[in-house]
Design a protein around this motif. Structure first.
Motif, PDB file in Angstrom:
ATOM      1  N   ALA A   1       0.828  -1.211   0.000  1.00  0.00           N
ATOM      2  CA  ALA A   1       0.000   0.000   0.000  1.00  0.00           C
ATOM      3  C   ALA A   1       0.867   1.269   0.000  1.00  0.00           C
ATOM      4  CB  ALA A   1      -0.916  -0.010   1.229  1.00  0.00           C
TER       5      ALA A   1
ATOM      6  N   GLN B   1       2.681   3.072   2.872  1.00  0.00           N
ATOM      7  CA  GLN B   1       1.762   2.689   3.951  1.00  0.00           C
ATOM      8  C   GLN B   1       1.908   1.214   4.345  1.00  0.00           C
ATOM      9  OE1 GLN B   1      -0.264   4.888   5.692  1.00  0.00           O
ATOM     10  NE2 GLN B   1       0.965   6.346   4.524  1.00  0.00           N
TER      11      GLN B   1
ATOM     12  N   TRP C   1      -0.599  -2.217   5.465  1.00  0.00           N
ATOM     13  CA  TRP C   1      -1.955  -1.734   5.686  1.00  0.00           C
ATOM     14  C   TRP C   1      -2.718  -2.861   6.384  1.00  0.00           C
ATOM     15  CZ3 TRP C   1      -3.861   3.072   4.795  1.00  0.00           C
ATOM     16  CH2 TRP C   1      -5.251   3.233   4.929  1.00  0.00           C
TER      17      TRP C   1
ATOM     18  N   HIS D   1      -5.652  -4.870   7.339  1.00  0.00           N
ATOM     19  CA  HIS D   1      -7.005  -5.104   6.855  1.00  0.00           C
ATOM     20  C   HIS D   1      -7.894  -5.801   7.872  1.00  0.00           C
ATOM     21  CE1 HIS D   1      -7.193  -3.927   2.563  1.00  0.00           C
ATOM     22  NE2 HIS D   1      -5.890  -3.912   2.722  1.00  0.00           N
TER      23      HIS D   1
ATOM     24  N   TRP E   1      -6.090   4.599  12.258  1.00  0.00           N
ATOM     25  CA  TRP E   1      -5.380   4.536  10.970  1.00  0.00           C
ATOM     26  C   TRP E   1      -4.819   3.141  10.753  1.00  0.00           C
ATOM     27  CZ3 TRP E   1      -5.593   7.000   6.697  1.00  0.00           C
ATOM     28  CH2 TRP E   1      -4.597   6.859   5.734  1.00  0.00           C
ATOM     29  N   ARG E   2      -5.074   2.562   9.606  1.00  0.00           N
ATOM     30  CA  ARG E   2      -4.642   1.199   9.319  1.00  0.00           C
ATOM     31  C   ARG E   2      -3.255   1.136   8.680  1.00  0.00           C
ATOM     32  NH1 ARG E   2      -9.078  -2.645   8.968  1.00  0.00           N
ATOM     33  NH2 ARG E   2     -11.006  -1.631   9.604  1.00  0.00           N
ATOM     34  N   GLY E   3      -2.785   2.243   8.132  1.00  0.00           N
ATOM     35  CA  GLY E   3      -1.501   2.257   7.430  1.00  0.00           C
ATOM     36  C   GLY E   3      -0.311   2.200   8.367  1.00  0.00           C
ATOM     37  N   LYS E   4       0.817   1.765   7.792  1.00  0.00           N
ATOM     38  CA  LYS E   4       2.101   1.699   8.497  1.00  0.00           C
ATOM     39  C   LYS E   4       2.051   0.831   9.758  1.00  0.00           C
ATOM     40  CE  LYS E   4       3.857   6.055   6.757  1.00  0.00           C
ATOM     41  NZ  LYS E   4       4.493   7.331   7.080  1.00  0.00           N
TER      42      LYS E   4
END
Length: 188
Positions: A85, A93, A96, A98, A161-164
Motif C-alpha cells: 500500500a 503505507q 496496511w 485489513h 489509521w490502518r496504514g504503516k
C-alpha cells in the motif's frame, strides 16, 4: 576482567541477533502443511490456492478461515495485511492492516469460525488503488496465524489509521509463534 566482559557482551548480542532473525516474517507465505484455507462466507467456494491471483470481488466479505493443525484449547491471533500500500513500487503505507482477530479458539479454526475471537480491527476488503496509465499495481494480501503464549499485545494497532502497521514488531511482541499463513494477489 575486560576480556571476559567483552566476551559476555558479544554473546548477549549474538543471542539477541539470533532471536531477531528467528522472528522475521516468513519468506514463503504458502508453506506446505502450514497454509490457511480461506473460503467465502457461509462455507462457499475456497478462495484460491495460496499464492494465486484472485478477482477482488471474491474477497468483498469477511472470509471463513480454517486451519486443522492447531491445538483445540489454545488461543490464536489472525492478522491480514497489505505490504504493497498504496503502490507496490512505493509502499509508503506498508503494512496496511485489513483485519485482526485475537483470542480465537483452536477449535473455531478447525471449524472455520475465525470470528469466534475478539475483533481488534474489523475486516475491510482489498482496495488496491487504480494504477497509473500503462502500469499495473497488484497487491499481495498476507494472512498470518500466531499461536498466543499470553494475552496479545495490541498496542501497535492504531484504531484511527490502518496504514504503516508495524507487522514485524507485532510478531516479535507476541512471541514469534507464526503457525500458518496464506497469501493472494489482486488488482484494481
Amino acid at each position: 576482567s575486560v576480556m571476559s566482559t567483552s566476551v559476555f557482551i558479544v554473546c548477549i548480542f549474538l543471542m539477541f541477533w539470533e532471536g531477531l532473525k528467528a522472528c522475521q516474517l516468513p519468506q514463503d507465505n504458502c508453506p506446505p502443511g502450514a497454509t490457511l484455507t480461506l473460503a467465502s462466507p457461509g462455507g462457499g467456494a475456497v478462495y484460491s490456492k495460496c499464492g494465486d491471483t484472485i478477482n477482488k470481488s471474491v474477497a468483498k466479505e469477511t472470509p471463513q478461515v480454517k486451519f486443522q493443525n492447531v491445538q483445540p484449547d489454545s488461543l490464536y491471533t489472525l492478522v491480514m495485511a497489505d505490504p504493497d500500500a498504496p503502490f507496490k513500487d512505493n509502499p509508503t503505507q506498508k503494512y496496511w492492516l485489513h483485519w485482526m482477530v485475537t483470542n480465537i479458539k483452536g477449535s473455531n479454526l478447525m471449524d472455520g469460525n475465525a470470528l469466534g475471537g475478539d475483533v481488534v480491527m474489523a475486516y475491510i476488503p482489498p482496495t488496491p488503488p487504480k494504477p497509473e496509465p500503462g502500469t499495473t499495481n497488484p497487491h499481495r494480501y498476507m494472512f498470518y496465524l500466531l499461536e498466543q503464549t499470553d494475552e496479545p499485545d495490541t498496542s501497535l494497532v492504531n484504531p484511527e489509521w490502518r496504514g504503516k502497521f508495524r507487522l514485524d514488531d507485532f510478531v516479535i511482541n507476541n512471541g514469534c509463534q507464526i503457525v500458518a499463513s496464506f497469501q493472494y494477489t489482486t488488482s484494481f
